[in-house]
Design a protein around this motif. Structure first.
Motif, PDB file in Angstrom:
ATOM      1  N   TYR A   1      53.066  48.331  37.189  1.00 49.91           N
ATOM      2  CA  TYR A   1      52.614  47.939  38.627  1.00 49.91           C
ATOM      3  C   TYR A   1      51.872  46.569  38.713  1.00 49.91           C
ATOM      4  O   TYR A   1      50.879  46.596  37.808  1.00 49.91           O
ATOM      5  CB  TYR A   1      51.952  49.158  39.247  1.00 49.91           C
ATOM      6  N   ARG A   2      52.159  45.734  39.487  1.00 48.14           N
ATOM      7  CA  ARG A   2      51.415  44.409  39.374  1.00 48.14           C
ATOM      8  C   ARG A   2      51.198  44.139  40.863  1.00 48.14           C
ATOM      9  O   ARG A   2      51.935  44.055  41.774  1.00 48.14           O
ATOM     10  CB  ARG A   2      52.324  43.317  38.762  1.00 48.14           C
ATOM     11  N   TYR A   3      49.760  44.463  41.399  1.00 49.51           N
ATOM     12  CA  TYR A   3      49.377  44.145  42.595  1.00 49.51           C
ATOM     13  C   TYR A   3      48.909  42.721  42.673  1.00 49.51           C
ATOM     14  O   TYR A   3      47.892  42.531  42.061  1.00 49.51           O
ATOM     15  CB  TYR A   3      48.377  45.078  42.997  1.00 49.51           C
ATOM     16  N   VAL A   4      49.373  41.938  43.655  1.00 48.25           N
ATOM     17  CA  VAL A   4      48.961  40.801  43.738  1.00 48.25           C
ATOM     18  C   VAL A   4      48.591  40.828  45.547  1.00 48.25           C
ATOM     19  O   VAL A   4      48.947  41.024  46.379  1.00 48.25           O
ATOM     20  CB  VAL A   4      50.022  39.675  43.989  1.00 48.25           C
ATOM     21  N   PRO A   5      47.121  40.393  45.549  1.00 52.08           N
ATOM     22  CA  PRO A   5      46.450  40.397  46.988  1.00 52.08           C
ATOM     23  C   PRO A   5      47.125  39.465  47.765  1.00 52.08           C
ATOM     24  O   PRO A   5      47.522  38.252  47.344  1.00 52.08           O
ATOM     25  CB  PRO A   5      45.210  40.104  46.626  1.00 52.08           C
ATOM     26  N   THR A   6      47.109  39.847  49.028  1.00 52.51           N
ATOM     27  CA  THR A   6      47.566  38.720  49.844  1.00 52.51           C
ATOM     28  C   THR A   6      46.605  38.003  50.624  1.00 52.51           C
ATOM     29  O   THR A   6      47.045  37.213  51.458  1.00 52.51           O
ATOM     30  CB  THR A   6      48.419  39.559  51.136  1.00 52.51           C
ATOM     31  N   ARG A   7      45.290  38.263  50.408  1.00 54.92           N
ATOM     32  CA  ARG A   7      44.232  37.209  50.949  1.00 54.92           C
ATOM     33  C   ARG A   7      42.946  37.038  49.889  1.00 54.92           C
ATOM     34  O   ARG A   7      42.955  37.760  49.138  1.00 54.92           O
ATOM     35  CB  ARG A   7      43.706  37.740  52.413  1.00 54.92           C
TER      36      ARG A   7
ATOM     37  N   ASP B   1      32.338  51.199  42.230  1.00 60.33           N
ATOM     38  CA  ASP B   1      33.839  51.446  42.522  1.00 60.33           C
ATOM     39  C   ASP B   1      34.577  50.364  41.620  1.00 60.33           C
ATOM     40  O   ASP B   1      35.677  50.577  41.161  1.00 60.33           O
ATOM     41  CB  ASP B   1      34.320  51.152  43.877  1.00 60.33           C
ATOM     42  N   GLU B   2      34.022  48.881  41.482  1.00 61.13           N
ATOM     43  CA  GLU B   2      34.757  48.073  40.841  1.00 61.13           C
ATOM     44  C   GLU B   2      34.403  48.287  39.000  1.00 61.13           C
ATOM     45  O   GLU B   2      35.126  47.187  38.483  1.00 61.13           O
ATOM     46  CB  GLU B   2      34.465  46.730  41.312  1.00 61.13           C
ATOM     47  N   MET B   3      33.565  48.753  38.741  1.00 63.19           N
ATOM     48  CA  MET B   3      33.286  48.767  37.421  1.00 63.19           C
ATOM     49  C   MET B   3      34.513  49.175  36.318  1.00 63.19           C
ATOM     50  O   MET B   3      34.775  48.226  35.631  1.00 63.19           O
ATOM     51  CB  MET B   3      32.304  49.730  37.044  1.00 63.19           C
ATOM     52  N   PRO B   4      35.314  49.980  36.699  1.00 57.41           N
ATOM     53  CA  PRO B   4      36.510  50.345  35.853  1.00 57.41           C
ATOM     54  C   PRO B   4      37.327  49.176  35.580  1.00 57.41           C
ATOM     55  O   PRO B   4      38.150  48.627  34.701  1.00 57.41           O
ATOM     56  CB  PRO B   4      37.151  51.510  36.566  1.00 57.41           C
TER      57      PRO B   4
ATOM     58  N   ASP C   1      36.572  43.644  46.562  1.00 60.73           N
ATOM     59  CA  ASP C   1      37.776  43.317  46.811  1.00 60.73           C
ATOM     60  C   ASP C   1      38.921  42.860  45.731  1.00 60.73           C
ATOM     61  O   ASP C   1      38.935  41.451  45.892  1.00 60.73           O
ATOM     62  CB  ASP C   1      37.815  42.401  48.320  1.00 60.73           C
ATOM     63  N   ASN C   2      39.332  43.577  45.145  1.00 56.04           N
ATOM     64  CA  ASN C   2      40.593  43.096  43.870  1.00 56.04           C
ATOM     65  C   ASN C   2      39.653  41.937  43.222  1.00 56.04           C
ATOM     66  O   ASN C   2      40.227  41.164  42.624  1.00 56.04           O
ATOM     67  CB  ASN C   2      41.750  42.517  44.799  1.00 56.04           C
TER      68      ASN C   2
ATOM     69  N   ILE D   1      38.991  37.420  38.852  1.00 54.83           N
ATOM     70  CA  ILE D   1      38.394  36.992  37.800  1.00 54.83           C
ATOM     71  C   ILE D   1      39.366  36.372  36.657  1.00 54.83           C
ATOM     72  O   ILE D   1      39.401  35.283  36.302  1.00 54.83           O
ATOM     73  CB  ILE D   1      37.560  38.113  37.176  1.00 54.83           C
ATOM     74  N   LYS D   2      40.236  36.956  36.521  1.00 55.65           N
ATOM     75  CA  LYS D   2      41.188  36.977  35.533  1.00 55.65           C
ATOM     76  C   LYS D   2      42.147  35.671  36.104  1.00 55.65           C
ATOM     77  O   LYS D   2      42.526  35.012  35.053  1.00 55.65           O
ATOM     78  CB  LYS D   2      42.415  38.143  35.362  1.00 55.65           C
TER      79      LYS D   2
END
Length: 282
Positions: free
Chosen positions: A127-133, A184-187, A264-265, A270-271
């Motif tokens: 699964y590859r999630y690409v943010p829309t904003r 929430d974002e640590m993992p 928010d993603n 970062i990547k």
């Protein structure tokens, strides 16, 4: 005798009721279930499914208050859930629940295995999630501007000198222990650190408001694989960090290439920023 039978019946009903609640939390959640984070953002199915499988998160139904004349009734929304971080006691309870129903799950798995033993299954596409904003930016940092340097030591005694790190990509994360969005974002951030663990030219530094011993105790329960600077409120004030978490990516020339507030993603951005910087330096 009648009393014993009655007690036995009540015990069975109690166990059945508890079992139903536990089973429902597993059965009712599927690809159509709406699961949100603490900010109200709807999460992708594969993402929240992975977080639940880790044992560090649970879900709770959203609750609304319905006013009816003088009453203020509480109503649960059976179609929407919120992903919630579990403390140590919550993880222990969850582990006990899983153990209680291990035999039932084992029987189901054996039946499924018997059905599909002669069937060739195709590997599921990742699964590859690409943010829309784009995420919200911080008031204290401006992309394209030089990062004002600082020198400090981590909780393990390692020197961090932003000026001396010129030629490397530096990722900064401003956080504190009792910040739900930070946890929430640590993992997600840990996955980014792991992906670049073999690259010595990418440095991940966390600046926490908490004491050194508090951070060390917290990291034993909740891994966060950055190098951490304790008592960093001074730097939060210096860089006008008003919201947590705040993340900054600095390129090899000491220029701020990305900054954001909230969870928010963040890992995705970062990547992406790191890969953009690396591509420009090839």
């Amino acid at each position: 005798m009648k009393t014993l039978k009655l007690l036995f019946l009540l015990s069975c009903l109690t166990l059945a009721s508890r079992a139903q609640k536990i089973i429902r939390s597993n059965v009712d959640l599927n690809e159509q279930t709406i699961v949100k984070d603490s900010t109200g953002k709807i999460l992708p199915y594969n993402y929240w499914k992975e977080q639940l499988a880790s044992g560090n998160y649970s879900v709770r139904q959203t609750i609304t208050h319905v006013k009816d004349g003088r009453t203020n009734k509480v109503k649960k929304d059976t179609t929407a859930f919120v992903l919630t971080w579990l403390d140590e006691a919550g993880r222990k309870r969850l582990a006990e629940y899983k153990k209680s129903f291990a035999s039932q799950q084992s029987e189901t798995a054996q039946e499924q295995q018997a059905t599909t033993s002669n069937t060739v299954l195709k590997a599921e596409e990742p699964y590859r999630y690409v943010p829309t904003r784009l995420p919200r930016t911080s008031e204290g940092f401006v992309n394209g501007e030089p990062m004002e340097p600082f020198k400090e030591s981590t909780i393990d005694g390692k020197k961090i000198d932003i000026k001396a790190l010129k030629g490397k990509i530096v990722v900064l994360n401003f956080w504190f222990i009792n910040c739900p969005a930070c946890r929430d974002e640590m993992p997600e951030l840990n996955k980014v650190v792991a992906e670049y663990s073999a690259d010595p030219n990418i440095i991940f530094v966390g600046l926490s408001l908490d004491k050194r011993w508090e951070i060390k105790d917290f990291l034993k329960k909740m891994p966060f694989d950055f190098q951490h600077i304790a008592d960093a409120r001074y730097y939060g004030d210096k860089y006008k960090v008003n919201l947590y978490p705040t993340t900054v990516v600095i390129d090899k020339e000491g220029i701020i290439r990305f900054n954001s507030v909230g969870s928010d993603n963040t890992g995705y951005w970062i990547k992406k920023t790191i890969e953009d910087i690396k591509a420009q330096n090839m």
